[in-house]
Scaffold this motif. Structure first.
Motif, PDB file in Angstrom:
ATOM      1  N   ARG A 107       6.419   6.091   2.012  1.00  0.00           N
ATOM      2  CA  ARG A 107       5.515   6.133   0.855  1.00  0.00           C
ATOM      3  C   ARG A 107       6.330   6.398  -0.409  1.00  0.00           C
ATOM      4  O   ARG A 107       7.088   7.358  -0.479  1.00  0.00           O
ATOM      5  N   ASN A 141       2.239   4.402  -2.924  1.00  0.00           N
ATOM      6  CA  ASN A 141       2.274   5.761  -2.381  1.00  0.00           C
ATOM      7  C   ASN A 141       1.114   6.080  -1.442  1.00  0.00           C
ATOM      8  O   ASN A 141       0.663   7.223  -1.349  1.00  0.00           O
ATOM      9  N   GLY A 142       0.592   5.080  -0.782  1.00  0.00           N
ATOM     10  CA  GLY A 142      -0.430   5.325   0.227  1.00  0.00           C
ATOM     11  C   GLY A 142      -1.817   5.549  -0.350  1.00  0.00           C
ATOM     12  O   GLY A 142      -2.087   5.269  -1.515  1.00  0.00           O
ATOM     13  N   GLU A 168       4.228   1.624   9.508  1.00  0.00           N
ATOM     14  CA  GLU A 168       4.033   2.337   8.249  1.00  0.00           C
ATOM     15  C   GLU A 168       5.368   2.463   7.522  1.00  0.00           C
ATOM     16  O   GLU A 168       6.316   3.056   8.035  1.00  0.00           O
ATOM     17  N   ASP A 173       6.121   5.871  -4.970  1.00  0.00           N
ATOM     18  CA  ASP A 173       5.194   5.667  -6.074  1.00  0.00           C
ATOM     19  C   ASP A 173       5.865   4.864  -7.198  1.00  0.00           C
ATOM     20  O   ASP A 173       6.648   5.404  -7.966  1.00  0.00           O
ATOM     21  N   HIS A 195       0.830  -1.214   0.000  1.00  0.00           N
ATOM     22  CA  HIS A 195       0.000   0.000   0.000  1.00  0.00           C
ATOM     23  C   HIS A 195       0.862   1.261   0.000  1.00  0.00           C
ATOM     24  O   HIS A 195       0.653   2.181  -0.796  1.00  0.00           O
ATOM     25  N   ASN A 196       1.852   1.302   0.849  1.00  0.00           N
ATOM     26  CA  ASN A 196       2.675   2.512   0.989  1.00  0.00           C
ATOM     27  C   ASN A 196       3.877   2.532   0.051  1.00  0.00           C
ATOM     28  O   ASN A 196       4.144   3.535  -0.601  1.00  0.00           O
ATOM     29  N   TYR A 197       4.592   1.434   0.017  1.00  0.00           N
ATOM     30  CA  TYR A 197       5.937   1.418  -0.579  1.00  0.00           C
ATOM     31  C   TYR A 197       5.884   1.289  -2.101  1.00  0.00           C
ATOM     32  O   TYR A 197       6.812   1.664  -2.791  1.00  0.00           O
ATOM     33  N   GLY A 243      -2.109   9.206  -2.982  1.00  0.00           N
ATOM     34  CA  GLY A 243      -1.545   7.947  -3.451  1.00  0.00           C
ATOM     35  C   GLY A 243      -2.499   7.206  -4.380  1.00  0.00           C
ATOM     36  O   GLY A 243      -3.430   7.801  -4.936  1.00  0.00           O
TER      37      GLY A 243
END
Lengths: 469, 290
Positions: free
Chosen positions: A234, A86-87, A231, A236, A81-83, A93
């Protein structure tokens, strides 16, 4: 990101943290720069367990991670989701997180906002999220779980309209669930049809999918102690992932001789049931596997045809797509790595089909304690062995058929196998034994090869005609 | 051959119509004359473009095999597979022999394998050319693959996790009258009851220490000279384990080195398989056997 093509290093999650730690980087550096989920358990062709999930993301598949609480499934989903994405879409994101609970209403809670002028709910754009993190989705009762069908199908029905989810032809998801044996009181059963929407199911409790001891030792050292989900930074990677997904998809259009043969072997071979009528084997019916216990050919209860039935078309498509993704990721990790297509296809079958309702449920419970991945690994190995025994016949005939030749007349002479019995003169025929490998009088049918040969010849003729024009 | 998109390597033996021609010819010949007993022929070095094709007695795809310029166990020109043959992994020494013999092939002796090894090294160094069983010169890309497979961690034939060549060789060191009071036992066939047919000969003198050796081998394919450089130099030396009683020979290459080894015959591994040999007779251009 200057380079548009994905590199394997981009995709490393906790493995990157591990490398940084071993290179002497501080916990703060690791926290600021690395993802969290660490599982480098080597599984297949140089890919580790984290890679197995990552391949599913690259393929744009729906992935279901099951396992006991604390096994890392939510952390893996959160890292992706984050890595990678980008959230959250709400924060600029490309991902969305939905948490299962008894009153869940995805449309109301996540996908729509109230338009005060129209006095109605309208899509808020979140349906364009490229990655869907579906947390604890079996904490919804079955009626609420039905909402996940839309995500599984890649389309929402909103105000009578069918609206694709994701963007630029890409969407993937990771759903997490506790599949216990009754110890999780707040969970509900999952509809088999919904499970079928998850092309890849990984049980992180399965011993072959658990992190290595070194991973488990290092996990505690990489970051400060904190029991919750962490977390990750973040980032993209969406454009690169979409590009990878397109390449993976493209390869499935022409998978090649061996890959196609394995798919057909599973599709048609597993349909075969010779127990009901010895003279004319027929497809397994709805009574499979209940008739198997009385079958004269299944005296030990372990005949391969009694253990597994044919997957549905959706599962076979997931298998091919996932095999293509594994191929892509293996090459991304090591361009020199040679990949045996038959091993690859059976591995993809093993990983995509364990929860697709094709295993004999009584055997699964009695002999494997409901550990589907364990039984699936055994079944896939048995099927692969059966394919291997016959592969020279199957692939030789299909290869000739692609050249427009109808060649299924095998024979044996002095322990050697030959093709072209019909071309032997009478004296030579008297010295050889004709072989008919493509029949259904065996647990895994091979009669389909004759049909496949006919189909390939027609395609070859069509191609020749088109080239002539 | 159709292009493989998902996956790389062709891992199966094409069953073709080669056997049809041979059987028909044999049947025709029998009408006219009694069959002549095959006679062992010596073979000139075949490294020329004027390559004479072979009639191979076994149903193999000759393009997957290499002609190495010596005769094999049956006295005919021998072909050796370019790589380990399919489905021969996960078997111990005896099981591997049974598997290979069932296909009408046999496991290369150290003499055959090390000749192949040296031919590949020479071809890589452009001192000679390497030809497949059809007489076609092995192309540079494939030659590079073969060379690297034999000298380093390149190509995992069985996808078993260990990359590089890893093969049994046809030699068991048994108590005898030769060097180190050992004989070299070679399996040459299997009878109808499943018993191996073997030949024994006294072990010839060879290097008597585990160390890197030059690419100098005695007539049994065993190393004779210690290398002046005790570091691995791909293509220039290999590691050699001196023969030990009741062990069998094998060859392996990995990221560290390539070596001619001495193994426990009961061992098996997902990555350990075997190269295979076929024999044939040289044909005249007219198609008959010489």
């Amino acid at each position: 990101m200057a380079n548009d093509r994905l590199a394997y290093d981009d995709l490393k999650l906790g493995e990157k943290a591990k490398e940084a730690f071993l290179a002497g980087q501080s916990p703060q550096y690791i926290k600021d720069n690395c993802a969290v989920y660490l599982n480098t358990h080597n599984h297949f062709a140089g890919l580790n367990v984290t890679d197995l999930a990552v391949a599913g993301i690259l393929a744009g598949m729906n992935i279901l991670l099951v396992g006991n609480t604390g096994c890392g499934k939510s952390q893996l989903a959160r890292d992706v989701h984050n890595y990678y994405f980008n959230g959250s879409v709400r924060e600029g994101g490309h991902a969305i997180t939905i948490e299962g609970h008894p009153e869940l209403d995805i449309y109301r809670d996540d996908l729509t906002d109230v338009d005060r002028e129209k006095v109605q709910r309208v899509l808020n754009g979140a349906h364009k999220a490229l990655f869907w993190d579906l947390e604890e989705f079996n904490r919804c009762p079955p009626i609420a779980q039905n909402q996940f069908f839309a995500i599984g199908n890649g389309r929402l029905i909103h105000r009578g309209q069918s609206i694709p989810i994701g963007d630029k032809g890409y969407v993937s998801s990771i759903a997490t669930a506790n599949y216990g044996n009754g110890e999780f009181k707040g969970t509900f059963d999952v509809d088999k049809a919904l499970e079928n929407r998850f092309g890849l199911v990984l049980d992180l409790d399965y011993e072959q999918f658990q992190p290595t001891k070194e991973d488990r030792i290092l996990i505690a050292k990489l970051r400060e102690a904190h029991p919750g989900i962490k977390e990750a930074l973040r980032r993209d990677l969406t454009d690169r992932i979409i590009q990878a997904s397109r390449e993976i998809s493209q390869a499935t259009l022409t998978p090649g001789l061996e890959s196609t043969a394995v798919v057909d072997f599973l599709k048609f071979g597993l349909e075969n049931c010779q127990g009901r009528d010895e003279q004319s084997p027929r497809p397994k019916g709805k009574n499979w596997p209940y008739l198997c216990q009385d079958c004269s050919r299944n005296t030990d209860g372990d005949n391969i045809c009694s253990l597994v039935t044919t997957p549905v078309q959706r599962t076979l498509q997931s298998m091919t797509r996932y095999a293509s993704a594994l191929h892509y990721l293996i090459k991304l990790k090591n361009p020199e790595k040679e990949i045996n297509p038959i091993e690859l296809m059976f591995k993809a079958f093993e990983l995509t089909s364990a929860y697709q309702n094709i295993l004999n449920p009584a055997k699964l419970k009695a002999d494997f304690g409901d550990e589907a991945p364990k039984m699936m690994a055994l079944v896939a190995e048995k099927l692969k062995q059966d394919f291997r025994v016959n592969q020279d016949f199957i692939l030789s005939s299909l290869d000739e058929a692609r050249k427009g030749n109808h060649a299924i007349d095998y024979f044996e002479a002095d322990g050697q196998r030959g093709l072209g019995y019909d071309q032997l003169n009478d004296k030579a025929r008297a010295k050889v034994t004709p072989l008919e490998p493509f029949n259904d009088n065996r647990p895994i049918g091979l009669g389909w090869v004759k049909d496949a040969v006919d189909a390939e010849i027609k395609l070859a003729q069509l191609k020749k005609k088109q080239e002539g024009e | 051959m159709a292009i493989q998109i998902i996956g790389d390597r062709r891992d199966w033996n094409k069953i073709n119509s080669n056997l049809v021609d041979r059987l028909n010819k044999e049947a025709e010949t029998e009408k006219e004359e009694k069959p002549k007993k095959k006679k062992a022929k010596s073979l000139e070095t075949p490294q020329t473009e004027n390559f004479t094709p072979l009639i191979v007695e076994t149903n193999i795809d000759p393009s997957e095999y290499v002609r190495i310029g010596i005769n094999g166990l049956k006295g005919n020109p021998v072909l050796i597979s370019k790589f380990e043959i399919p489905s021969a992994n996960n078997k111990n020494y005896n099981e591997t022999h049974e598997f290979v013999l069932s296909k009408g092939l046999y496991i290369p002796t150290p003499a055959i394998f090390m000749t192949y090894f040296k031919n590949v090294m020479d071809a890589h160094d452009r001192k000679a050319k390497l030809f497949d069983g059809n007489g076609q010169e092995i192309k540079a890309k494939e030659l590079k693959d073969i060379y690297q497979h034999l000298t380093k961690d390149h190509i995992d034939v069985y996808s078993g996790g260990n990359v590089g060549a890893w093969t049994w060789l046809n030699a068991r060191f048994v108590k005898g009258t030769g060097f180190k009071s050992l004989d070299l036992e070679t399996i040459i066939g299997i009878d109808k009851k499943g018993n191996f047919q073997t030949e024994e000969e006294p072990l010839l003198p060879c290097h008597n220490q585990d160390s890197y050796v030059d690419l100098q081998f005695n007539n049994q394919g065993l190393a004779t000279n210690q290398s002046g450089d005790q570091n691995y130099k791909p293509g220039e030396n290999i590691y050699f384990w001196t023969p030990r009683k009741d062990c069998v020979a094998g060859f392996g290459a990995d990221a560290v080195r390539a070596g001619l080894s001495c193994w426990d015959p009961d061992y098996s591994d997902a990555s350990l398989g075997v190269f295979a040999c076929a024999e044939g007779a040289v044909t005249k251009k007219s198609g008959g056997k010489k």
